[in-house]
Design an enzyme around this catalytic site. Sequence first.
Site, PDB file in Angstrom:
ATOM      1  N   HIS A 158     -44.374  53.307 -17.141  1.00 44.60           N
ATOM      2  CA  HIS A 158     -45.067  52.019 -17.075  1.00 44.60           C
ATOM      3  C   HIS A 158     -44.066  50.903 -16.758  1.00 44.60           C
ATOM      4  O   HIS A 158     -42.981  50.870 -17.317  1.00 44.60           O
ATOM      5  CB  HIS A 158     -45.741  51.763 -18.428  1.00 44.60           C
ATOM      6  CG  HIS A 158     -46.801  50.710 -18.388  1.00 44.60           C
ATOM      7  ND1 HIS A 158     -46.522  49.375 -18.271  1.00 44.60           N
ATOM      8  CD2 HIS A 158     -48.143  50.805 -18.445  1.00 44.60           C
ATOM      9  CE1 HIS A 158     -47.661  48.694 -18.255  1.00 44.60           C
ATOM     10  NE2 HIS A 158     -48.663  49.536 -18.366  1.00 44.60           N
ATOM     11  N   GLY A 180     -36.610  29.381 -23.804  1.00 43.18           N
ATOM     12  CA  GLY A 180     -35.426  30.216 -23.972  1.00 43.18           C
ATOM     13  C   GLY A 180     -34.434  30.029 -22.847  1.00 43.18           C
ATOM     14  O   GLY A 180     -34.622  29.184 -21.967  1.00 43.18           O
ATOM     15  N   ILE A 227     -31.196  36.598 -18.612  1.00 43.42           N
ATOM     16  CA  ILE A 227     -31.835  37.735 -19.277  1.00 43.42           C
ATOM     17  C   ILE A 227     -31.146  38.007 -20.613  1.00 43.42           C
ATOM     18  O   ILE A 227     -29.947  37.752 -20.764  1.00 43.42           O
ATOM     19  CB  ILE A 227     -31.756  38.991 -18.360  1.00 43.42           C
ATOM     20  CG1 ILE A 227     -32.833  40.021 -18.730  1.00 43.42           C
ATOM     21  CG2 ILE A 227     -30.389  39.638 -18.410  1.00 43.42           C
ATOM     22  CD1 ILE A 227     -34.097  39.877 -17.950  1.00 43.42           C
ATOM     23  N   HIS A 228     -31.912  38.488 -21.600  1.00 50.91           N
ATOM     24  CA  HIS A 228     -31.293  38.979 -22.831  1.00 50.91           C
ATOM     25  C   HIS A 228     -30.724  40.365 -22.499  1.00 50.91           C
ATOM     26  O   HIS A 228     -31.447  41.201 -21.948  1.00 50.91           O
ATOM     27  CB  HIS A 228     -32.343  39.072 -23.934  1.00 50.91           C
ATOM     28  CG  HIS A 228     -31.786  39.454 -25.277  1.00 50.91           C
ATOM     29  ND1 HIS A 228     -31.324  40.721 -25.567  1.00 50.91           N
ATOM     30  CD2 HIS A 228     -31.599  38.731 -26.414  1.00 50.91           C
ATOM     31  CE1 HIS A 228     -30.897  40.759 -26.815  1.00 50.91           C
ATOM     32  NE2 HIS A 228     -31.048  39.562 -27.352  1.00 50.91           N
ATOM     33  N   PRO A 229     -29.455  40.613 -22.815  1.00 57.70           N
ATOM     34  CA  PRO A 229     -28.800  41.827 -22.288  1.00 57.70           C
ATOM     35  C   PRO A 229     -29.508  43.136 -22.649  1.00 57.70           C
ATOM     36  O   PRO A 229     -29.483  44.085 -21.857  1.00 57.70           O
ATOM     37  CB  PRO A 229     -27.403  41.768 -22.910  1.00 57.70           C
ATOM     38  CG  PRO A 229     -27.466  40.746 -24.006  1.00 57.70           C
ATOM     39  CD  PRO A 229     -28.539  39.798 -23.617  1.00 57.70           C
ATOM     40  N   THR A 230     -30.126  43.212 -23.825  1.00 57.17           N
ATOM     41  CA  THR A 230     -30.811  44.459 -24.199  1.00 57.17           C
ATOM     42  C   THR A 230     -32.322  44.288 -24.358  1.00 57.17           C
ATOM     43  O   THR A 230     -33.070  45.235 -24.134  1.00 57.17           O
ATOM     44  CB  THR A 230     -30.253  45.006 -25.538  1.00 57.17           C
ATOM     45  OG1 THR A 230     -30.385  43.962 -26.540  1.00 57.17           O
ATOM     46  CG2 THR A 230     -28.783  45.378 -25.404  1.00 57.17           C
ATOM     47  N   ALA A 231     -32.774  43.093 -24.745  1.00 53.99           N
ATOM     48  CA  ALA A 231     -34.210  42.890 -25.008  1.00 53.99           C
ATOM     49  C   ALA A 231     -34.955  42.342 -23.790  1.00 53.99           C
ATOM     50  O   ALA A 231     -36.180  42.195 -23.820  1.00 53.99           O
ATOM     51  CB  ALA A 231     -34.414  41.952 -26.196  1.00 53.99           C
ATOM     52  N   GLY A 232     -34.240  42.030 -22.703  1.00 53.46           N
ATOM     53  CA  GLY A 232     -34.884  41.617 -21.458  1.00 53.46           C
ATOM     54  C   GLY A 232     -35.565  40.265 -21.538  1.00 53.46           C
ATOM     55  O   GLY A 232     -34.962  39.279 -21.964  1.00 53.46           O
TER      56      GLY A 232
END
Lengths: 299, 299
Positions: free
Chosen positions: A82, A164, A168-173
Amino acid sequence: MSEVVWCVPNFSEGRRQEVIDAIVGEIKSVEGVKFLDAKPDVDHNRVVVSYVGPRAAVGEAAFRACRKASELIDLTRHKGEHPRMGATDVVPFVPVTDVTMDECVELSKEVGRRIGEVLGIPVFLYERSATRPERENLADIRKGEFEGLRERIGTDPLMRPDFGPDRIHPTAGATVVGARPPLVAFNVNLGTSDINVAKNIARAVRHQTGGFRYVKALGFELKDRGIVQVSMNLVDYTRSPVFRVFEAVKREAARYGVGVVGSEIVGLVPLEAIVGTADWYLQLEGFKDEQVLERRIWG
Amino acid sequence: MSEVVWCVPNFSEGRRQEVIDAIVGEIKSVEGVKFLDAKPDVDHNRVVVSYVGPRAAVGEAAFRACRKASELIDLTRHKGEHPRMGATDVVPFVPVTDVTMDECVELSKEVGRRIGEVLGIPVFLYERSATRPERENLADIRKGEFEGLRERIGTDPLMRPDFGPDRIHPTAGATVVGARPPLVAFNVNLGTSDINVAKNIARAVRHQTGGFRYVKALGFELKDRGIVQVSMNLVDYTRSPVFRVFEAVKREAARYGVGVVGSEIVGLVPLEAIVGTADWYLQLEGFKDEQVLERRIWG
């Protein structure tokens, strides 16, 4: 009747049950929230969670779940069928009882701002909360997914988040948040094996090709039954209602000498959509949802 | 979903508010009961009370209310337009959720026995609880009312009560108790001022003159609107359903060149009757009441 907002957040984890449990635990930890279900999909590597409550509680639960997901899900290691762009991918707020769409839009903005500012995750508002027309559709925002967005955000001004940081947030996108009406998944089965009949009818009734404004539709074969189906999403049943779409499909089918053999509603449907259908066919005068006995008992 | 029985007892007091309050107070005193409303009618000198809950609580509340009514209402001094035979005139138990008709019949017998034995009031079982066919209809049991029954009971073996003494209670009379399906009051308005059309259609659809088994119907004029109405009670909508009766009325009207201009459902209607109507017109396959969002939220 007390205030009810329905929240159906999607998280990018459909395999590690302990992660799903931890996210659901955050939702259940908020007083006033009623958890309905969590449906993980292993192939999609994604879980759709469903819960209800008054605005404040539903918003708090969404924030806590999003915070937990950002701790436990790393999109750089995530694979699934997905499309997705965030650990918490999308957070829709749906007005159900004693709350307006505008109030849900406000709620989505409060929650979105908090996710952006506190968690440092870029947030895009969609559907009724969208700040520009090209952000109304989730698919348009999510094009390119996590990996694509990582490149575009911060450089492409069209991808500037509503809340925000502009990175991009490096792991949470990144996360999409917004208010929308409840979606009704409605399929009509036709007494023919000719897929072209279903495809023609889908084209006739869907918005994209000239049909009802709030209808998405595709034609499918139901091979085991030897028939075809017009599969639809009614994205605003208050404006493109079930009965009207059904009657249109039936009429289009008759043009090919084909009958409707049945239909189905997939998943949950608001009482209002069912009452509206009975109301229209019975030509009711002045009927109110409050006349439904169970609403008086439970509401 | 928790067990829900709906109880709609009728008491022979529609004028003295303090008496009505005392009876309602007894019902509210039982834990687990949810009081819905009390509708007094001054001309009828009668009040219809409506409440719900699980079996045990609903039965206890019915007994307590009946006891209080027997203390405060004296039928030898009671006058009103509505026929009546008891201080507590009739106590219907209606299955709504997670309870069967048979279980409501059992409940009615337990409560009836208690009213008979503890309060010394003769009790007749009616509707689905009736012990003989001629006691199914309330009107048949109540013929002659309090004054007539006072003469017949104890001498006429046909009037031997199901529970309690074989003599009238001097002030509280006799009480009818039983289980029945919910009643749907459904009227169809026709685009004509010709009362004969409404009367002919009423005759065509009602059980008494050859129509649907669970339909009572009369033709009326709606003088202020210049139209006529087929006014119906659907006494078992699971067997003579709203949509089928509506379609029959519409077809009969068409035979006179008359159209249906509207219809109305008066008062409360079970969710199942509304879902059943939408289900039939949309030709739904496998739809379940549980798919109604509010049922999941409230149930």
